[in-house]
Design a protein around this motif. Structure first.
Motif, PDB file in Angstrom:
ATOM      1  N   ARG A  61       8.989 -15.763  46.720  1.00 60.00           N
ATOM      2  CA  ARG A  61       8.942 -16.364  48.109  1.00 60.00           C
ATOM      3  C   ARG A  61       9.036 -15.492  49.215  1.00 60.00           C
ATOM      4  O   ARG A  61       8.695 -15.796  50.448  1.00 60.00           O
ATOM      5  N   HIS A  62       9.944 -14.230  49.236  1.00 59.61           N
ATOM      6  CA  HIS A  62      10.141 -13.682  50.383  1.00 59.61           C
ATOM      7  C   HIS A  62       8.718 -12.701  50.755  1.00 59.61           C
ATOM      8  O   HIS A  62       8.582 -12.399  51.670  1.00 59.61           O
ATOM      9  N   HIS A  63       7.857 -12.498  49.592  1.00 57.63           N
ATOM     10  CA  HIS A  63       6.657 -11.667  49.878  1.00 57.63           C
ATOM     11  C   HIS A  63       5.276 -12.636  50.014  1.00 57.63           C
ATOM     12  O   HIS A  63       4.340 -12.064  50.575  1.00 57.63           O
ATOM     13  N   PHE A  64       5.160 -13.798  49.383  1.00 58.35           N
ATOM     14  CA  PHE A  64       4.114 -14.491  49.219  1.00 58.35           C
ATOM     15  C   PHE A  64       4.298 -15.780  49.867  1.00 58.35           C
ATOM     16  O   PHE A  64       5.596 -16.580  49.589  1.00 58.35           O
ATOM     17  N   ARG A  65       3.199 -16.580  50.564  1.00 57.71           N
ATOM     18  CA  ARG A  65       3.156 -17.878  50.885  1.00 57.71           C
ATOM     19  C   ARG A  65       2.076 -18.552  50.163  1.00 57.71           C
ATOM     20  O   ARG A  65       0.867 -17.981  50.029  1.00 57.71           O
ATOM     21  N   ILE A  66       2.252 -20.022  49.809  1.00 58.85           N
ATOM     22  CA  ILE A  66       1.082 -20.517  49.098  1.00 58.85           C
ATOM     23  C   ILE A  66       0.013 -21.129  50.134  1.00 58.85           C
ATOM     24  O   ILE A  66       0.455 -21.655  51.397  1.00 58.85           O
ATOM     25  N   GLY A  67      -1.126 -20.672  50.138  1.00 61.63           N
ATOM     26  CA  GLY A  67      -2.222 -21.114  50.749  1.00 61.63           C
ATOM     27  C   GLY A  67      -2.804 -22.356  50.255  1.00 61.63           C
ATOM     28  O   GLY A  67      -2.208 -23.212  50.158  1.00 61.63           O
ATOM     29  N   ASN A  68      -4.296 -22.158  50.156  1.00 64.80           N
ATOM     30  CA  ASN A  68      -5.129 -23.239  49.571  1.00 64.80           C
ATOM     31  C   ASN A  68      -5.114 -23.333  48.265  1.00 64.80           C
ATOM     32  O   ASN A  68      -5.194 -22.323  47.549  1.00 64.80           O
ATOM     33  N   ILE A  69      -5.176 -24.617  47.722  1.00 69.41           N
ATOM     34  CA  ILE A  69      -5.647 -24.892  46.274  1.00 69.41           C
ATOM     35  C   ILE A  69      -6.937 -25.357  46.322  1.00 69.41           C
ATOM     36  O   ILE A  69      -7.262 -26.268  46.893  1.00 69.41           O
ATOM     37  N   LEU A 126       5.494 -19.017  42.425  1.00 74.03           N
ATOM     38  CA  LEU A 126       5.290 -19.027  44.100  1.00 74.03           C
ATOM     39  C   LEU A 126       6.610 -19.329  44.757  1.00 74.03           C
ATOM     40  O   LEU A 126       7.089 -18.570  45.912  1.00 74.03           O
ATOM     41  N   ALA A 127       6.899 -20.497  44.521  1.00 75.37           N
ATOM     42  CA  ALA A 127       7.730 -21.396  45.600  1.00 75.37           C
ATOM     43  C   ALA A 127       9.188 -21.226  45.203  1.00 75.37           C
ATOM     44  O   ALA A 127       9.989 -21.325  45.988  1.00 75.37           O
ATOM     45  N   ALA A 128       9.344 -21.329  43.793  1.00 74.66           N
ATOM     46  CA  ALA A 128      10.757 -21.162  43.459  1.00 74.66           C
ATOM     47  C   ALA A 128      11.365 -19.589  43.265  1.00 74.66           C
ATOM     48  O   ALA A 128      12.738 -19.943  43.213  1.00 74.66           O
ATOM     49  N   ASP A 129      10.620 -18.770  43.221  1.00 70.11           N
ATOM     50  CA  ASP A 129      11.223 -17.466  42.623  1.00 70.11           C
ATOM     51  C   ASP A 129      11.527 -16.884  43.955  1.00 70.11           C
ATOM     52  O   ASP A 129      10.922 -16.917  44.958  1.00 70.11           O
ATOM     53  N   PRO A 130      12.958 -16.524  44.077  1.00 71.72           N
ATOM     54  CA  PRO A 130      13.470 -16.010  45.511  1.00 71.72           C
ATOM     55  C   PRO A 130      12.601 -14.713  46.046  1.00 71.72           C
ATOM     56  O   PRO A 130      12.205 -14.388  47.005  1.00 71.72           O
ATOM     57  N   MET A 131      12.480 -13.894  45.059  1.00 76.17           N
ATOM     58  CA  MET A 131      11.733 -12.513  45.475  1.00 76.17           C
ATOM     59  C   MET A 131      10.420 -12.797  45.751  1.00 76.17           C
ATOM     60  O   MET A 131       9.906 -12.150  46.547  1.00 76.17           O
ATOM     61  N   ARG A 165       4.495 -12.340  55.018  1.00 78.54           N
ATOM     62  CA  ARG A 165       3.967 -12.560  53.916  1.00 78.54           C
ATOM     63  C   ARG A 165       2.734 -12.885  53.339  1.00 78.54           C
ATOM     64  O   ARG A 165       2.174 -13.162  54.477  1.00 78.54           O
ATOM     65  N   VAL A 166       2.279 -12.622  52.101  1.00 79.03           N
ATOM     66  CA  VAL A 166       0.896 -12.665  51.971  1.00 79.03           C
ATOM     67  C   VAL A 166       0.472 -14.049  51.515  1.00 79.03           C
ATOM     68  O   VAL A 166       0.964 -14.624  50.633  1.00 79.03           O
ATOM     69  N   THR A 167      -0.585 -14.446  52.276  1.00 79.29           N
ATOM     70  CA  THR A 167      -1.069 -15.775  51.602  1.00 79.29           C
ATOM     71  C   THR A 167      -1.598 -15.694  50.390  1.00 79.29           C
ATOM     72  O   THR A 167      -2.322 -14.927  50.320  1.00 79.29           O
ATOM     73  N   THR A 168      -1.472 -16.487  49.489  1.00 81.59           N
ATOM     74  CA  THR A 168      -1.805 -16.638  48.377  1.00 81.59           C
ATOM     75  C   THR A 168      -2.426 -17.888  47.820  1.00 81.59           C
ATOM     76  O   THR A 168      -2.021 -19.035  47.916  1.00 81.59           O
ATOM     77  N   HIS A 169      -3.715 -17.974  47.722  1.00 81.87           N
ATOM     78  CA  HIS A 169      -4.599 -19.051  47.433  1.00 81.87           C
ATOM     79  C   HIS A 169      -4.799 -19.259  45.920  1.00 81.87           C
ATOM     80  O   HIS A 169      -4.797 -18.307  45.078  1.00 81.87           O
ATOM     81  N   VAL A 170      -4.860 -20.449  45.237  1.00 75.89           N
ATOM     82  CA  VAL A 170      -5.170 -20.712  43.930  1.00 75.89           C
ATOM     83  C   VAL A 170      -6.664 -21.571  43.722  1.00 75.89           C
ATOM     84  O   VAL A 170      -6.929 -22.505  44.451  1.00 75.89           O
ATOM     85  N   LEU A 171      -7.354 -20.958  42.766  1.00 68.56           N
ATOM     86  CA  LEU A 171      -8.781 -21.121  42.628  1.00 68.56           C
ATOM     87  C   LEU A 171      -8.815 -21.755  41.294  1.00 68.56           C
ATOM     88  O   LEU A 171      -8.491 -21.104  40.147  1.00 68.56           O
ATOM     89  N   THR A 172      -8.936 -23.092  41.203  1.00 70.34           N
ATOM     90  CA  THR A 172      -8.862 -23.927  39.901  1.00 70.34           C
ATOM     91  C   THR A 172     -10.182 -24.746  39.634  1.00 70.34           C
ATOM     92  O   THR A 172     -11.066 -24.797  40.416  1.00 70.34           O
ATOM     93  N   GLY A 173     -10.226 -25.309  38.379  1.00 69.15           N
ATOM     94  CA  GLY A 173     -11.310 -26.040  38.008  1.00 69.15           C
ATOM     95  C   GLY A 173     -11.603 -26.190  36.677  1.00 69.15           C
ATOM     96  O   GLY A 173     -11.447 -25.182  36.021  1.00 69.15           O
TER      97      GLY A 173
END
Length: 369
Positions: free
Chosen positions: A122-130, A115-120, A5-13
């Motif tokens: 969730r299979h390919h991605f995981r949540i990294g840093n916010i 990212l967390a609720a969609d089954p498809m 699974r690919v770690t997916t980060h969220v950059l916000t501000g």
């Protein structure tokens, strides 16, 4: 569970905080050359400064740093699926991680939910840093005036304080104190225009086995420093009680238990809490001591969503026990604590079964709005 699974980060501000500048300076670093970035518009990231190597399609370009940059033309799920399909077909280079830059007025929780609720997904991605960027000149006023800014701070794993050169040292100190009180578990770094941002913002996270223990130790250190109420003198001679971890109806508090918890009972309590008050739980991070489990278990979540629990090899600093930090809007910490103790049979009533919990504690997490 898919190990690739690919770690997916969220950059916000918030608007004008400097998140695009931060992203641009991160992407030119060689160790982040295998990063894919999802943004709203190419123009927002200043691609001229990054030197476009090749245009792959209407919404995808390759940068000379090696990064892949694409825009969201529909919903986020479609953008992520299209990115993975292009990688599978070989029309873009492989990438090791994804960074999603939000708009300035976005609440990061819906992205986490996607990212967390969609089954498809969730299979390919995981949540990294916010990663939340907050600028010194406007940070405090934005937190006061805009709920979105407050939610961005509350959800963060990393807080990046920017534009210190455009404000006084006193403003910077006040902002850092407020950010630390609102989100005591987030790592806070200060970044000036002359500094190179640490690539670890997008390289190190809770999924990294080498740094996971340090990450959790920082959470616990933040929890230990949470002050609670203290007396505060006012010019008129009165003394007021003040909670440094409270901002309006948003506050951070910690739940503790010295006894090992039953996982089924804890999971029931947490599920009911989030089902009833999920919108109010802006962030949850904790370490659990569970019956029948040798090591500590890490839990974390945003609003209704809880990430897959992770295991640590040992207890940080050798200290056993459950500690959960919650950042919530409009919840009474005392009532949350009592419901936690009642349903888990710990605290003042360690032998009481959940069915025997007082009605106000049951109603707190079972009564519909």
């Amino acid at each position: 569970m898919n190990a690739a699974r690919v770690t997916t980060h969220v950059l916000t501000g918030f608007l004008g905080a400097g998140k695009t500048s931060l992203l641009r300076r991160l992407l030119v670093q060689p160790e982040l050359g295998d990063t894919a970035v999802i943004i709203n518009e190419f123009g927002e990231i200043g691609l001229d400064h990054l030197l476009v190597e090749e245009t792959v399609g209407e919404d995808v370009v390759l940068l000379k740093s090696g990064c892949i940059c694409c825009t969201v033309r529909g919903d986020l799920k479609s953008a992520l699926v299209a990115l993975m399909e292009r990688r599978r077909l070989g029309t873009i280079p492989p990438f090791a991680r994804i960074a999603i830059e939000t708009t300035g007025i976005a609440d990061p929780a819906p992205i986490v939910a996607t990212l967390a609720a969609d089954p498809m997904l969730r299979h390919h991605f995981r949540i990294g840093n916010i990663v939340t960027v907050v600028d010194v000149p406007n940070g405090l006023s934005n937190i006061e005036a805009y709920p979105e800014s407050l939610r961005q701070v509350a959800a963060a794993d990393r807080l990046v304080v920017t534009k210190t050169d455009l404000a006084s040292n006193e403003q910077a100190v006040l902002l850092r104190a407020r950010l630390g009180a609102l989100n005591p578990t987030a790592e806070m770094v200060t970044l000036t225009e002359a500094m190179t941002p640490d690539a670890a913002l997008l390289l190190s996270d809770i999924h990294d086995d080498d740094t996971r223990s340090m990450e959790v130790a920082r959470w616990l250190a933040g929890a230990a420093e949470m002050g609670g109420d203290h007396d505060h003198d006012h010019p008129h001679g009165l003394r007021h009680r003040h909670d440094r971890n409270r901002h309006g109806d948003i506050r951070a508090f910690v739940l503790k238990a010295d006894q090992a918890l039953s996982w089924p009972r804890f999971a029931l309590w947490l599920s009911m809490l989030l089902n009833r008050h999920g919108n109010a739980v802006l962030r949850l991070k904790g370490l659990l001591e569970l019956e029948g489990v040798d090591g500590p278990v890490v839990v974390q979540g945003v609003q209704h969503l809880i990430h897959t629990p992770l295991h640590l090899k040992g207890w940080p600093e050798g200290q056993r026990g459950t500690r959960i930090v919650i950042i919530a809007k409009g919840l009474d910490p005392a009532l949350v604590q009592r419901s936690f103790e009642a349903f888990n049979g710990v605290g003042e009533h360690p032998s009481r079964p959940p069915a025997a919990a007082p009605q106000d504690e049951v109603a707190f997490i079972t009564t519909s709005s």
